[in-house]
Design a protein around this motif. Structure first.
Motif, PDB file in Angstrom:
ATOM      1  N   HIS A  13      -4.100 -10.631   7.021  1.00  0.00           N
ATOM      2  CA  HIS A  13      -4.165  -9.214   6.673  1.00  0.00           C
ATOM      3  C   HIS A  13      -5.617  -8.740   6.687  1.00  0.00           C
ATOM      4  O   HIS A  13      -6.534  -9.483   6.334  1.00  0.00           O
ATOM      5  CB  HIS A  13      -3.549  -8.987   5.291  1.00  0.00           C
ATOM      6  CG  HIS A  13      -3.201  -7.550   5.021  1.00  0.00           C
ATOM      7  ND1 HIS A  13      -4.148  -6.611   4.658  1.00  0.00           N
ATOM      8  CD2 HIS A  13      -2.011  -6.893   5.081  1.00  0.00           C
ATOM      9  CE1 HIS A  13      -3.556  -5.447   4.493  1.00  0.00           C
ATOM     10  NE2 HIS A  13      -2.262  -5.591   4.738  1.00  0.00           N
ATOM     11  N   ILE A  14      -5.829  -7.492   7.106  1.00  0.00           N
ATOM     12  CA  ILE A  14      -7.187  -6.941   7.173  1.00  0.00           C
ATOM     13  C   ILE A  14      -7.851  -6.953   5.800  1.00  0.00           C
ATOM     14  O   ILE A  14      -9.076  -7.118   5.680  1.00  0.00           O
ATOM     15  CB  ILE A  14      -7.155  -5.504   7.752  1.00  0.00           C
ATOM     16  CG1 ILE A  14      -8.558  -4.954   7.911  1.00  0.00           C
ATOM     17  CG2 ILE A  14      -6.312  -4.589   6.880  1.00  0.00           C
ATOM     18  CD1 ILE A  14      -9.431  -5.716   8.854  1.00  0.00           C
ATOM     19  N   ALA A  15      -7.049  -6.819   4.724  1.00  0.00           N
ATOM     20  CA  ALA A  15      -7.624  -6.866   3.372  1.00  0.00           C
ATOM     21  C   ALA A  15      -8.232  -8.234   3.088  1.00  0.00           C
ATOM     22  O   ALA A  15      -9.259  -8.338   2.404  1.00  0.00           O
ATOM     23  CB  ALA A  15      -6.555  -6.532   2.332  1.00  0.00           C
ATOM     24  N   LEU A  29      -8.227  -2.415  -2.462  1.00  0.00           N
ATOM     25  CA  LEU A  29      -7.775  -3.435  -1.518  1.00  0.00           C
ATOM     26  C   LEU A  29      -6.357  -3.896  -1.846  1.00  0.00           C
ATOM     27  O   LEU A  29      -5.583  -4.238  -0.934  1.00  0.00           O
ATOM     28  CB  LEU A  29      -8.739  -4.614  -1.525  1.00  0.00           C
ATOM     29  CG  LEU A  29     -10.160  -4.322  -1.009  1.00  0.00           C
ATOM     30  CD1 LEU A  29     -11.010  -5.579  -1.033  1.00  0.00           C
ATOM     31  CD2 LEU A  29     -10.113  -3.740   0.395  1.00  0.00           C
ATOM     32  N   SER A  30      -6.003  -3.916  -3.120  1.00  0.00           N
ATOM     33  CA  SER A  30      -4.624  -4.260  -3.494  1.00  0.00           C
ATOM     34  C   SER A  30      -3.644  -3.240  -2.921  1.00  0.00           C
ATOM     35  O   SER A  30      -2.581  -3.601  -2.394  1.00  0.00           O
ATOM     36  CB  SER A  30      -4.493  -4.328  -5.012  1.00  0.00           C
ATOM     37  OG  SER A  30      -5.304  -5.351  -5.549  1.00  0.00           O
ATOM     38  N   ALA A  31      -4.009  -1.964  -3.018  1.00  0.00           N
ATOM     39  CA  ALA A  31      -3.152  -0.911  -2.464  1.00  0.00           C
ATOM     40  C   ALA A  31      -3.069  -1.014  -0.946  1.00  0.00           C
ATOM     41  O   ALA A  31      -2.021  -0.752  -0.347  1.00  0.00           O
ATOM     42  CB  ALA A  31      -3.682   0.460  -2.885  1.00  0.00           C
ATOM     43  N   LEU A  75      -2.000   2.246   0.996  1.00  0.00           N
ATOM     44  CA  LEU A  75      -3.125   2.962   1.581  1.00  0.00           C
ATOM     45  C   LEU A  75      -3.327   2.490   3.006  1.00  0.00           C
ATOM     46  O   LEU A  75      -3.059   1.328   3.335  1.00  0.00           O
ATOM     47  CB  LEU A  75      -4.416   2.724   0.781  1.00  0.00           C
ATOM     48  CG  LEU A  75      -4.514   3.302  -0.627  1.00  0.00           C
ATOM     49  CD1 LEU A  75      -5.795   2.834  -1.303  1.00  0.00           C
ATOM     50  CD2 LEU A  75      -4.471   4.832  -0.601  1.00  0.00           C
ATOM     51  N   THR A  76      -3.821   3.387   3.859  1.00  0.00           N
ATOM     52  CA  THR A  76      -4.162   3.015   5.223  1.00  0.00           C
ATOM     53  C   THR A  76      -5.627   2.587   5.282  1.00  0.00           C
ATOM     54  O   THR A  76      -6.411   2.869   4.369  1.00  0.00           O
ATOM     55  CB  THR A  76      -3.940   4.184   6.184  1.00  0.00           C
ATOM     56  OG1 THR A  76      -4.861   5.246   5.860  1.00  0.00           O
ATOM     57  CG2 THR A  76      -2.516   4.718   6.070  1.00  0.00           C
ATOM     58  N   LEU A  77      -5.998   1.931   6.376  1.00  0.00           N
ATOM     59  CA  LEU A  77      -7.386   1.500   6.543  1.00  0.00           C
ATOM     60  C   LEU A  77      -8.317   2.707   6.597  1.00  0.00           C
ATOM     61  O   LEU A  77      -9.437   2.663   6.061  1.00  0.00           O
ATOM     62  CB  LEU A  77      -7.523   0.656   7.810  1.00  0.00           C
ATOM     63  CG  LEU A  77      -8.897   0.035   8.061  1.00  0.00           C
ATOM     64  CD1 LEU A  77      -9.291  -0.875   6.913  1.00  0.00           C
ATOM     65  CD2 LEU A  77      -8.893  -0.730   9.385  1.00  0.00           C
ATOM     66  N   LYS A  78      -7.871   3.788   7.205  1.00  0.00           N
ATOM     67  CA  LYS A  78      -8.689   5.003   7.254  1.00  0.00           C
ATOM     68  C   LYS A  78      -8.924   5.551   5.854  1.00  0.00           C
ATOM     69  O   LYS A  78     -10.027   6.018   5.525  1.00  0.00           O
ATOM     70  CB  LYS A  78      -8.018   6.061   8.128  1.00  0.00           C
ATOM     71  CG  LYS A  78      -8.833   7.342   8.268  1.00  0.00           C
ATOM     72  CD  LYS A  78      -8.154   8.327   9.205  1.00  0.00           C
ATOM     73  CE  LYS A  78      -9.000   9.599   9.339  1.00  0.00           C
ATOM     74  NZ  LYS A  78      -8.356  10.585  10.248  1.00  0.00           N
TER      75      LYS A  78
END
Length: 665
Positions: free
Chosen positions: A120-122, A166-168, A174-177
């Motif tokens: 994951h990106i997070a 980051l949890s969201a 939440l989106t990366l944007k």
């Protein structure tokens, strides 16, 4: 009997082989696929950090190399790319895991390609943050992972958000944007609250946009096109380039931008005054007509006589011609003002057509991205029936312009403060003016009479001296903002004391069950005056972020307020270590001299020791530096004859939300 699943034992089967002995097994699931675009980046990563995950191999068979990779096709390609570049040779040692049995070989073929969960990106963002915490610099991380330094900087910024954000992101709330927008919010507490609302399912994207974009001045501001980047930077202005490349460059010094824009339009103001107009300058044209003037009447072109229709069309064509010339010249060019002035003359002539008995009397100049300066014209009121043009001409002694009456120029006389900033950096200047502001807040809060005078004077400036107002949005259109400086916490002995009082009053208000007006009305007169003083005081802001941004008008008012309430910062505070640490050793030594402290030990002390020494000396003498006083020497600016002859008008501090003002002569 329990059946055991096949598995690899890395400890028992790990081997090291030269690259020349490593081939690609035909049973590899991607054996026939060509090299992808990411091989070069992977090669860069391996060159910097080595092969982190060992390939899984089997022993070679007939006419095969000694070992064949069941998993690790891209890693092998990256190593061969490094051989082609000359970075390594075929003897390069590669750590591998040898799969001996049939079951282990089958698992090595299938599991890495089908059973690996995507990252994951997070998790990537968190990993980059951990690398930075481990004191790895950006260049090293970029080289190790095969990313560009800009990409690493962006991931570092995202890693700095509150963990709740980051949890969201990880949970898809939440989106990366949106996380990139969170990274632009300096207040971590605010980040956490907003991210928690996203986790709770109550988040709306407009809430985030309002926080990030409200009050943000960028290069798209209407003033910037006429000022230009070169002039803004030369005047000491700063720009902040958006790290993620999504928003226009932010103007960090809007006061400088406004000041340079006003200086740039100064010659245009003078020329419009010479043509007989009262000139106002404001942020935009969305205002009603100034007092003593009226908006232009609505003209239905088709109902005009033929002569007037032709005149209006010719005037419109002249405006278009001058605008075309201005576009060719360019707003940032040195000759732009002459071209803009020609446009203003053409627009003035166009506005004057078909006015009948009315005459143009005033113009509002405001910023415009395409034309540099926009112009909104106003007329004198229509004469009474018993008033004649001849009578007016007699009263004016014939001194009239073809465009209207002789202009009235008003200006607020502002004394210029003489501030000693030699040898003082911008950050230290901000620290000093910040502390002095907090001290004046405390003194004003303790003096309701001075606060009442300051408030009434401000209302007088806003409501009596200003000729333009915004449309009413509430019963009392007075705006106010609590003083703050970035993430700095209130000073406990100064503005923190005032905030504590207001917090106690807020608790009393919540317990009362009343609305604000009813609550305030029920307070005893003394309490009401004390609350007034605290509210007025907490709105004070005389901080200056740079030595080149001395706010002369604000300083003059601060000096007057300080005199009204007998302000004495030493009653509440003496220089502490946090304040003194912002000064150099030379400046600290100068403070000792100002206190008449003669101690040879001071010259031998280190910076930290000297800070403590000066703090103790200041506390013993109840002393504060003269630079923190608001009683600096002031010298009045020169005012032109026209300005001196008229009644004073309000002066704007250059804020975008300020109403327009009458221009100085």
């Amino acid at each position: 009997m329990t059946r055991q699943s096949p598995a690899l034992s890395a400890a028992e089967s790990k081997i090291r082989i030269p690259l020349s002995d490593l081939g690609l097994a035909p049973e590899n699931l991607r054996f026939d696929e060509p090299a992808d675009d990411g091989i070069d980046q992977l090669a860069d990563t391996i060159a910097a950090a080595g092969v982190i995950i060992p390939p899984i191999v089997r022993a070679g068979r007939n006419n095969e190399q000694a070992y064949m990779a069941l998993d690790g096709r891209r890693r092998r390609m990256a190593l061969l790319t490094l051989v082609e570049r000359g970075v390594i040779d075929q003897t390069y040692g590669v750590d591998c895991i040898l799969a001996c049995g049939k079951a282990a070989q089958a698992a090595a073929i299938v599991l890495p390609n089908a059973e690996t969960a995507p990252v994951h990106i997070a998790s990537i963002i968190t990993a980059i943050g951990n690398l930075r915490k481990a004191k790895m610099d950006t260049a090293f991380i970029a080289a190790s992972l095969g990313y560009s330094e800009l990409e690493i900087k962006r991931l570092e910024a995202l890693a700095g958000v509150h963990p709740t954000v980051l949890s969201a992101l990880r949970q898809g709330r939440l989106t990366l944007k949106q996380v990139r927008s969170f990274a632009r919010i300096p207040d971590k507490k605010q980040q956490a609250q907003l991210a928690q609302s996203a986790l709770d399912g109550h988040f709306q994207d407009y809430q985030l946009r309002n926080i990030v974009e409200t009050g943000r001045v960028t290069k798209e501001d209407h003033r910037f096109s006429l000022v230009g980047e070169a002039r803004y930077l030369a005047a000491g202005g700063r720009l902040d380039i958006d790290l993620f490349g999504e928003l226009p460059d932010r103007v960090l010094d809007p006061d400088i931008l406004d000041q340079v824009w006003r200086e740039r339009v100064g010659p245009l103001v003078a020329k419009m005054q010479e043509r007989g107009l009262t000139v106002f300058v404001g942020p935009d044209a969305g205002y009603r007509a100034p007092d003593d003037f009226e908006s232009l009447p609505y003209v239905i072109h088709a109902t005009l006589p033929e002569a007037l229709r032709s005149a209006r069309l010719e005037a419109r064509d002249a405006v278009d011609e001058k605008l075309a010339t201005l576009r060719d010249v360019g707003l940032a060019a040195d000759g732009a003002l002459e071209a803009i002035d020609e446009v203003l003359v053409a627009r003035q002539a166009h506005a004057a057509v078909a006015l009948g008995k009315l005459t143009l009397g005033a113009v509002l100049l405001s910023p415009n991205s395409e034309r540099g300066v926009d112009a909104t014209f106003y007329t004198h009121p229509e004469p009474e029936e018993d008033e004649t043009i001849e009578d007016e001409a007699d009263e004016d002694d014939g001194d009239r312009s073809v465009f209207g009456r002789t202009p009235t120029v008003v200006d607020l006389v502002t004394p210029k403060a003489v501030v000693a900033v030699e040898g003082v950096g911008h950050s230290l200047h901000e620290v000093r003016t910040d502390l002095a502001t907090r001290g004046l807040i405390r003194d004003l809060a303790d003096n309701p009479g001075a606060a009442l005078t300051a408030l009434v004077a401000q209302l007088f400036k806003l409501l009596a001296l200003t000729t333009h107002t915004y449309h009413d949005e509430s019963a009392l259109a007075v705006s106010a903002t609590k003083y703050s400086r970035g993430g700095a916490t209130p000073h406990p002995a100064l503005d923190g004391e005032v905030r504590a009082r207001l917090a106690a009053r807020r608790e009393a208000y919540l317990a009362s069950g009343l609305r604000p007006i009813g609550f305030v009305d029920g307070l005893p007169h003394g309490e009401k005056m004390a609350l007034l003083a605290e509210l007025v005081a907490i709105s004070l802001n005389v901080r200056e972020a740079r030595t080149s941004l001395v706010r002369h008008a604000a300083r003059a008012e601060a000096g007057e307020i300080a005199a009204l309430c007998d302000a004495d910062l030493s009653v509440h505070w003496t220089p502490d270590q946090a304040f003194l640490a912002a000064h150099s050793k030379a400046q600290l030594t100068a403070m000792l001299a100002e206190m008449q402290v003669e101690d040879p030990r001071a010259a031998t002390l280190k910076k930290d020791e000297l800070v403590t020494f000066v703090a103790e000396a200041a506390a013993e003498r109840q002393w504060v530096p003269a630079a923190l006083a608001w009683s600096a020497k002031v010298e009045p600016d020169e005012v032109g004859e026209a300005g001196a002859a008229e009644a004073p008008a309000d002066e704007s501090d250059g804020q975008e939300a300020d109403p327009p003002e009458s221009a100085a002569a």
